[in-house]
Design an enzyme around this catalytic site. Structure first.
Site, PDB file in Angstrom:
ATOM      1  N   ARG A  32      -7.477  10.190  11.497  1.00  0.00           N
ATOM      2  CA  ARG A  32      -6.936   8.894  11.947  1.00  0.00           C
ATOM      3  C   ARG A  32      -5.685   9.050  12.815  1.00  0.00           C
ATOM      4  O   ARG A  32      -4.603   8.628  12.446  1.00  0.00           O
ATOM      5  CB  ARG A  32      -6.629   7.982  10.754  1.00  0.00           C
ATOM      6  CG  ARG A  32      -7.851   7.583   9.971  1.00  0.00           C
ATOM      7  CD  ARG A  32      -7.512   6.480   8.970  1.00  0.00           C
ATOM      8  NE  ARG A  32      -8.695   6.036   8.230  1.00  0.00           N
ATOM      9  CZ  ARG A  32      -8.716   5.039   7.358  1.00  0.00           C
ATOM     10  NH1 ARG A  32      -7.599   4.373   7.107  1.00  0.00           N
ATOM     11  NH2 ARG A  32      -9.814   4.706   6.740  1.00  0.00           N
ATOM     12  N   ASP A  67       0.346   1.534  10.349  1.00  0.00           N
ATOM     13  CA  ASP A  67      -0.848   0.687  10.336  1.00  0.00           C
ATOM     14  C   ASP A  67      -0.535  -0.625  11.048  1.00  0.00           C
ATOM     15  O   ASP A  67       0.523  -1.225  10.820  1.00  0.00           O
ATOM     16  CB  ASP A  67      -1.296   0.387   8.899  1.00  0.00           C
ATOM     17  CG  ASP A  67      -2.004   1.574   8.249  1.00  0.00           C
ATOM     18  OD1 ASP A  67      -2.065   2.646   8.867  1.00  0.00           O
ATOM     19  OD2 ASP A  67      -2.476   1.415   7.103  1.00  0.00           O
ATOM     20  N   ASP A  91       0.802  -1.228   0.000  1.00  0.00           N
ATOM     21  CA  ASP A  91       0.000   0.000   0.000  1.00  0.00           C
ATOM     22  C   ASP A  91       0.833   1.274   0.000  1.00  0.00           C
ATOM     23  O   ASP A  91       0.354   2.330  -0.411  1.00  0.00           O
ATOM     24  CB  ASP A  91      -0.920   0.023   1.223  1.00  0.00           C
ATOM     25  CG  ASP A  91      -1.975  -1.077   1.170  1.00  0.00           C
ATOM     26  OD1 ASP A  91      -2.339  -1.481   0.054  1.00  0.00           O
ATOM     27  OD2 ASP A  91      -2.417  -1.524   2.242  1.00  0.00           O
ATOM     28  N   ASP A 104      -0.105   5.617   1.767  1.00  0.00           N
ATOM     29  CA  ASP A 104      -1.245   5.104   2.548  1.00  0.00           C
ATOM     30  C   ASP A 104      -1.129   5.581   3.985  1.00  0.00           C
ATOM     31  O   ASP A 104      -1.184   6.776   4.242  1.00  0.00           O
ATOM     32  CB  ASP A 104      -1.305   3.583   2.435  1.00  0.00           C
ATOM     33  CG  ASP A 104      -2.627   3.019   2.938  1.00  0.00           C
ATOM     34  OD1 ASP A 104      -3.654   3.695   2.807  1.00  0.00           O
ATOM     35  OD2 ASP A 104      -2.627   1.907   3.470  1.00  0.00           O
TER      36      ASP A 104
END
Length: 475
Positions: A353, A301, A273, A297
């Site tokens: 986020r 994560d 990603d 991205d």
């Protein structure tokens, strides 16, 4: 002469009594610090006794010990109520600067317990990670002690602490299947524990994902190291990784290529990603003092059952979807996920986020949120979010003042989720929407360290991001 002798004897007895009392207090401090939660107990208790020395002189050591309770009721109530500022309020009238007293006590405790014997020092900033190692001017010869300074859910990540030091001398990444000795890729795929450092400043542009092996530390201290303009770091199905002191930015999607993951294995990788740090099915991971920005991205994560993670002291800038914690709403293996987000600065150019959570337990503690365009903390799939001692500065946009966002979920559903704000500083109209009944069992699983007062966030996070460290001087 007899009268003078009697007076001298009384003076000696009083001195001995005071010394005995001081010794007893030191023994109790050391013993309490060795117990789970002991350091918190001692800190609150000694804050309450910041003027205890005067009491000893005035009334005698024996009477002071007899009349004192241990711990004080006020400190016990503060801990039971989960009030991060309770102890400071309890002594506000007794001392001029409660935070300074707390920091002095913190230094004393460290210097009177086992950590002093290991060479640990304390700067007394309130940032427990930095206070553990940054005052040591010989840090470059004691690099692996950093592994013992972890906090939060990822505190047991030892990385390459028990292995050799490996020096990266070559910034190239020409062959991801057969990497040359001296390159970062060659180091991270080895089977044995390694503490990886860099000989000089370098920019490493990775041709394909940097697929790490277990028990590795990448330590950028002492050099200006950028992983940029290509693929970035993948932590997949491994354990015990520390990433420290790197600039990671402008990561791009790569893949559809062969990549080596160990000396004995390489395989086909589909398209990645473009995350700065991708944590996939891994545990005991600590990302500390990195500067991350502008990737294709996410910046960090963590998905597919990853857990025991700490993200600390990082500086995040210029990015949209900063941090995703959880694979999907239907992936229930993420219910065991525990992540600590501590001492980070979420800075300019960020949109959302910070983090965005799904299943699991998330402790967001003593971070500085100075920029967001949509929201700071979001979630779905009933995560438990414990926000403590953060500073939230809302943007000027009147429609983006809310810290929290429940993603595509009706209020009738999310009203039972356990999200709380405790001791947070909410500025420029910022507001946090709490929910849930506050089940103690749920929040205990989303609690990983004691929060400092939100008034200290500026100091705690002032050096977030990659540090400029030089040999022979404190970092």
């Amino acid at each position: 002469m007899a009268e003078a002798g009697s007076s001298a004897a009384r003076t000696r007895r009083a001195g001995l009594a005071a010394a005995a009392a001081a010794l007893l207090v030191l023994v109790v401090v050391a013993g309490s610090a060795a117990l789970p939660g002991g350091r918190v107990t001692v800190l609150h208790s000694l804050r309450h006794r910041s003027t205890a020395a005067a009491a000893v002189v005035a009334g005698g050591a024996r009477r002071w010990l007899r009349d004192s309770s241990w711990p004080p009721a006020a400190a016990t109530r503060s801990r039971a109520d989960g009030d991060a500022d309770g102890s400071a309020r309890a002594v506000a009238g007794a001392v001029e600067d409660p935070e300074a007293v707390a920091n002095d006590v913190h230094v004393s405790i460290r210097n009177s317990t086992a950590r002093r014997n290991l060479g640990y020092l304390s700067c007394g900033t309130g940032n427990s990670i930095d206070d553990c190692w940054r005052c040591d001017s010989d840090w470059h010869n004691n690099r692996q002690r950093l592994a013992d300074c972890g906090i939060g859910f990822g505190r047991n990540a030892i990385g390459g602490r028990d292995g050799k030091i490996y020096v990266v001398t070559d910034p190239s990444d020409d062959d991801p299947v057969n990497p040359r000795k001296g390159t970062l890729r060659y180091a991270v795929i080895q089977e044995e524990p390694l503490w990886i450092i860099f000989k000089r400043d370098m920019v490493i542009t990775l041709k394909e994902e940097l697929i790490m092996n277990s028990f590795k530390t990448i330590d950028g201290r002492g050099a200006n190291v950028h992983i940029a303009n290509g693929a970035c770091i993948t932590i997949q199905y491994i354990t015990n990784v520390i990433i420290h002191g790197l600039h990671i930015h402008d990561c791009k999607p790569t893949g559809n290529a062969m990549v080596r993951s160990s000396p004995s294995h390489y395989g086909w990788r589909t398209m990645a990603d473009g995350d700065a740090v991708s944590i996939f099915g891994s545990s005991h991971v600590w990302v500390d003092h990195c500067s991350l920005s502008n990737c294709a991205d996410g910046l960090i994560d963590a998905i597919m059952g990853s857990t025991a993670i700490t993200v600390s002291n990082n500086y995040f800038t210029h990015h949209n979807e900063v941090m995703l914690l959880g694979h999907s709403d239907s992936y229930v293996k993420d219910k065991a996920m525990q992540v600590t987000i501590a001492f980070n600065h979420f800075g300019e150019g960020l949109i959302q986020r910070m983090p965005r959570c799904r299943h699991g337990y998330f402790h967001v503690v003593n971070n500085d949120y100075t920029h967001w365009e949509m929201y700071a903390i979001g979630g779905s799939a009933e995560p438990t979010i414990n926000s403590q001692g953060n500073r939230y500065l809302a943007p000027t946009n009147a429609f983006a003042k809310e810290v929290t966002k429940r993603v595509e979920t009706a209020q009738t559903v999310w009203k039972s989720w356990n999200w709380r704000s405790e001791g947070d500083l909410l500025l420029n109209g910022a507001y946090f929407t709490p929910s849930g009944a506050g089940a103690s069992a749920s929040y205990s699983r989303a609690s990983s360290l004691g929060a400092k007062s939100s008034s200290m966030v500026g100091t705690i996070t002032s050096d977030a991001g990659a540090l400029s460290c030089h040999k022979g001087a404190a970092c």
